[in-house]
Design a protein around this motif. Sequence first.
Motif, short mmCIF file in Angstrom:
data_model
loop_
_atom_site.label_atom_id
_atom_site.label_comp_id
_atom_site.label_asym_id
_atom_site.label_seq_id
_atom_site.Cartn_x
_atom_site.Cartn_y
_atom_site.Cartn_z
N LEU A 10 28.29 36.41 43.87
CA LEU A 10 29.43 35.54 44.16
C LEU A 10 30.59 35.98 43.27
O LEU A 10 30.44 36.11 42.04
N GLN A 12 35.15 35.78 42.90
CA GLN A 12 36.40 35.20 43.38
C GLN A 12 37.23 36.26 44.09
O GLN A 12 37.11 37.46 43.82
N PRO A 87 37.99 36.96 50.95
CA PRO A 87 36.97 36.07 51.55
C PRO A 87 36.36 36.67 52.82
O PRO A 87 35.18 36.46 53.08
N THR A 90 33.02 38.58 52.83
CA THR A 90 31.76 37.88 52.69
C THR A 90 30.80 38.27 53.81
O THR A 90 31.15 38.18 54.98
N THR A 117 29.38 37.23 48.48
CA THR A 117 30.16 36.04 48.81
C THR A 117 31.44 36.06 47.99
O THR A 117 31.39 36.15 46.76
N VAL A 118 32.57 35.98 48.69
CA VAL A 118 33.87 35.99 48.03
C VAL A 118 34.52 34.63 48.25
O VAL A 118 34.78 34.24 49.39
N SER A 119 34.78 33.95 47.17
CA SER A 119 35.40 32.64 47.26
C SER A 119 36.91 32.74 47.16
O SER A 119 37.45 33.61 46.46
N SER A 120 37.59 31.84 47.83
CA SER A 120 39.06 31.88 47.84
C SER A 120 39.64 31.05 46.72
O SER A 120 38.95 30.33 46.04
#
Length: 120
Positions: A10, A12, A87, A90, A117-120
């Motif tokens: 994970l 950002q 994002p 992902t 997983t790339v979070s915004s």
Amino acid sequence: VQLQASGGGLVQAGGSLRLSCAASGRPFSSYFMGWFRQAPAKECEFVAKINSNGARKDYADSVKGRFTISRDNAKNTVYLAMNNLKPEDTAVYYCAAGLSGWSKGKYDYWGQGTQVTVSS
């Protein structure tokens, strides 16, 4: 040939990850290698490939300038360095190995996936 992908996680948006794919079995330097990804509810898509000696590389337009594929034949490993992640990157990422299907994108062996997983 057995392929083991690792390095997912994970992160950002704007961050970086490096995926690894370790191969065992037939001499690694015989194969061209590729990375693919599959996002939820989407088809598997090509990300990048590298020929057997690392001299030739190809990328999907969506990752050009952000992702770099490389290999270390002494370590039987192919890498995917991913920078400026978005994002939409992902997905579950898979590595694959092929012997003679470079131009057709035909792969003979596939590894299990590693989740990015790339979070915004």
